[in-house]
Design a protein around this motif. Structure first.
Motif, PDB file in Angstrom:
ATOM      1  N   UNK A  21      44.934  40.642  21.503  1.00 59.35           N
ATOM      2  CA  UNK A  21      45.134  40.952  22.917  1.00 59.35           C
ATOM      3  C   UNK A  21      46.449  40.311  23.363  1.00 59.35           C
ATOM      4  N   UNK A  22      47.162  40.980  24.259  1.00 59.97           N
ATOM      5  CA  UNK A  22      48.454  40.525  24.758  1.00 59.97           C
ATOM      6  C   UNK A  22      48.370  39.084  25.265  1.00 59.97           C
ATOM      7  N   UNK A  23      48.986  38.160  24.557  1.00 58.11           N
ATOM      8  CA  UNK A  23      48.892  36.733  24.890  1.00 58.11           C
ATOM      9  C   UNK A  23      49.560  36.411  26.216  1.00 58.11           C
TER      10      UNK A  23
ATOM     11  N   UNK B  13      33.482  42.095  24.750  1.00 58.12           N
ATOM     12  CA  UNK B  13      33.227  43.444  24.250  1.00 58.12           C
ATOM     13  C   UNK B  13      34.257  44.427  24.794  1.00 58.12           C
ATOM     14  N   UNK B  14      34.664  44.230  26.058  1.00 56.53           N
ATOM     15  CA  UNK B  14      35.681  45.109  26.642  1.00 56.53           C
ATOM     16  C   UNK B  14      37.014  44.952  25.919  1.00 56.53           C
ATOM     17  N   UNK B  15      37.424  43.708  25.632  1.00 53.07           N
ATOM     18  CA  UNK B  15      38.665  43.476  24.886  1.00 53.07           C
ATOM     19  C   UNK B  15      38.567  44.038  23.469  1.00 53.07           C
ATOM     20  N   UNK B  16      37.421  43.841  22.854  1.00 51.23           N
ATOM     21  CA  UNK B  16      37.225  44.350  21.495  1.00 51.23           C
ATOM     22  C   UNK B  16      37.336  45.882  21.475  1.00 51.23           C
ATOM     23  N   UNK B  17      36.756  46.527  22.473  1.00 50.91           N
ATOM     24  CA  UNK B  17      36.847  47.980  22.578  1.00 50.91           C
ATOM     25  C   UNK B  17      38.288  48.418  22.796  1.00 50.91           C
ATOM     26  N   UNK B  18      38.997  47.708  23.657  1.00 43.71           N
ATOM     27  CA  UNK B  18      40.391  48.028  23.936  1.00 43.71           C
ATOM     28  C   UNK B  18      41.252  47.950  22.680  1.00 43.71           C
TER      29      UNK B  18
ATOM     30  N   UNK C 200      45.123  46.872  32.316  1.00 43.59           N
ATOM     31  CA  UNK C 200      43.723  46.710  31.921  1.00 43.59           C
ATOM     32  C   UNK C 200      43.460  45.293  31.413  1.00 43.59           C
ATOM     33  N   UNK C 201      44.411  44.731  30.682  1.00 41.43           N
ATOM     34  CA  UNK C 201      44.243  43.367  30.168  1.00 41.43           C
ATOM     35  C   UNK C 201      44.090  42.369  31.312  1.00 41.43           C
ATOM     36  N   UNK C 202      44.906  42.513  32.354  1.00 42.44           N
ATOM     37  CA  UNK C 202      44.782  41.633  33.513  1.00 42.44           C
ATOM     38  C   UNK C 202      43.443  41.830  34.215  1.00 42.44           C
TER      39      UNK C 202
END
Length: 546
Positions: A308-310, A448-453, A470-472
């Motif tokens: 995920x975007x650090x 789970x949302x990050x994993x799906x993304x 979306x990450x924010x």
């Protein structure tokens, strides 16, 4: 005798303490000189120097009266800024302040060049979404007449300036990265104890139990020591002065809001435990909102580990500080008089006869809190699964969504479709995808949302702008599971406030979710490089340098 004179007399009476601290002074001086000599040819002397400087300033200011140093700054403030503000009629100050902050945000958002889908039209949508969120919060406020507009205006300005500092300067980003790294490092020492009581393989197990419970137990003891030594009281006192002047919030709120993004939802609450029985409902709402509006450093590295975007993760945590203040104080304004609004009026020393007992008490409390957190996460997520099963059963008999089971997540994804638009998501087929991600985060979990993304092929075609916003929007503990965990841990820590906790829980939960959406709108306005995950010298290959 005035306050300054009383303080001077008190410090003179403490002269014997100065003598006892001479060995400490010699030790820190020797350590710093040795580190300076050994690292004179590289930059590794900077951190020891800053540590030495902080310790020496504290030793000096604790025993020597330095109130006179503030005479000149106070004189300049009262005869420049204060006089200019006083020339403005009181009824117009808030209006002019709001206009000024609006102009700053609009100009800052539209000044940068367009590229890819980061057009000024898309930024305008994010700006409109920002205004709609604030308007809805005002319309649904518990008490509109009690809203402190100085808090709202200064909070929005602070979020904008923090976003500029972190998103558009490598210096700002690296500072926040280092703070996050240090907080995570302290919590990671719980792994040593975990390995001792189990085995070395336990620390690598991908279980939430492993990543949550040991840090809670460790920090429970540390927090109690900080409370026993009056370190927390000192920080709350200083935060009271600064944050009440700037944002009109109390010291307890300030500590909770600042520490939540770095320590996490549970550890931040433990840090202010002595004050929890005495806080107002407005303060309680703010504490719960800030906890749900961000993620702790112990979870941060998990998300970076799945690519995920650090930059977005870390900057979102920092931006959640003013965002949660704005959202909470619009939704649930302060209607009482907080004890820590202007000074510390709480003296809580029922924490042990010495440091050993204080640490033991903290660990025992943390063990109970950890058990409640795990139990509430398990039970709430299981309850959501039961509701989903009932909805799926009901929908199957009328052929509703024949290809997709009817669930809370599906229902909420369509309800959140307009929200995705207001965030500034491009109208290229990404709106429903992003709304589904936000729905997954709220109903199930942000992990789970990050994993799906990151892994679901459906999201491989997301535009850079959609993925970034979306990450924010996903970076926060605002989901049903963590809401239950937060309610459980607070009720365990202050059972006498159980009714108040239950009364503000839903509003705080909504406010925590909205805070991350506010950060998403701000990111849609300001981020200049939608592809970048890091700044040079920052997060590299998913790791945070020390």
């Amino acid at each position: 005798m005035g306050t300054d004179e009383k303080s001077l007399v008190k410090r003179r009476r403490e002269l014997p303490k100065v003598l006892r601290n001479i060995p400490n002074d010699i030790l820190i001086q020797s350590w710093w000189i040795a580190s300076l000599v050994l690292h004179r040819d590289d930059k590794n002397w900077v951190v020891p120097f800053l540590f030495w400087l902080a310790v020496m300033i504290r030793l000096i200011t604790f025993y020597i009266y330095i109130g006179g140093l503030m005479i000149i700054p106070r004189f300049l403030w009262r005869n420049t800024i204060s006089r200019i503000v006083n020339l403005i009629p009181e009824g117009f100050r808030i209006i002019l302040g709001a206009i000024f902050v609006t102009i700053v945000i609009v100009v800052g958002a539209m000044a940068s060049f367009e590229f890819e889908d980061n057009t000024r039209a898309n930024r305008a949508v994010s700006l409109f979404g920002l205004a709609v969120i604030l308007l809805v919060l005002w319309a649904t406020s518990r008490s509109r007449k009690m809203i402190n507009w100085q808090t709202i205006i200064m909070g929005m300005l602070l979020q904008f300036l923090l976003a500029l500092f972190v998103l558009r300067t490598s210096f700002g980003f690296n500072i926040v990265t280092w703070i996050s790294y240090m907080a995570r490092s302290v919590l990671s020492f719980a792994t040593s104890g975990l390995v001792f009581v189990t085995d070395r393989s336990a620390s690598s197990l991908p279980w939430l139990f492993i990543s949550v419970v040991p840090p809670i137990i460790l920090f429970g003891g540390i927090a109690q020591l900080l409370i026993y030594w009056d370190i927390v009281l000192w920080f709350v006192n200083k935060a009271t002065i600064i944050f009440h002047w700037a944002l009109q919030i109390s010291g307890v709120e300030a500590i909770a809001v600042i520490t939540s993004p770095f320590l996490g939802i549970t550890q931040a609450a433990m840090l202010i435990r002595p004050f929890l029985p005495h806080i107002t409902r407005g303060e309680l709402h703010q504490i719960m909102c800030s906890g749900l509006a961000s993620i702790g450093s112990n979870m941060l590295i998990t998300y970076i580990g799945i690519s995920v975007n650090a930059q977005a993760l870390i900057s979102s945590c920092v931006m959640s500080i003013p965002a949660s203040i704005v959202v909470s104080k619009l939704r649930y304004p302060e209607e009482e008089d907080p004890l820590t609004a202007r000074c510390i009026a709480v003296d809580e020393r029922n924490d042990g006869v010495n440091a050993i007992q204080a640490f033991a008490n903290g660990v025992w409390l943390a063990l109970k809190v950890a058990g409640v957190v795990i139990a509430m996460l398990l039970s709430v997520i299981s309850l959501v699964a039961i509701i989903d099963a009932l909805l799926t059963w009901w929908g199957s008999y009328i052929n509703l969504f024949p290809n997709t089971p009817l669930t809370l997540e599906l229902i909420m994804s369509y309800l959140l479709y307009p929200v995705a638009f207001l965030l500034g998501i491009p109208r290229n087929g990404d709106l429903l995808k992003v709304s589904r991600l936000i729905s997954t985060k709220i109903v199930k979990s942000e992990f789970l949302a990050f994993q799906t993304l990151q892994t679901d092929s459906l999201y491989s075609s997301l535009s850079n702008r959609s993925r970034l916003i979306a990450t924010y929007a996903l970076t926060g503990f605002g989901n049903f599971g963590w809401l239950g965990a937060q309610v459980g841990l607070l009720m365990q820590m202050v059972p006498e406030r159980s009714a108040d906790i239950a009364n503000v829980a839903v509003s705080a939960f909504i406010s925590g979710v909205v805070s991350t959406l506010l950060s998403g709108c701000m990111a849609g306005l300001l981020v200049t490089d939608q592809k970048a995950g890091v700044f040079a010298g920052g997060v590299v290959n998913g790791t945070i340098p020390g």
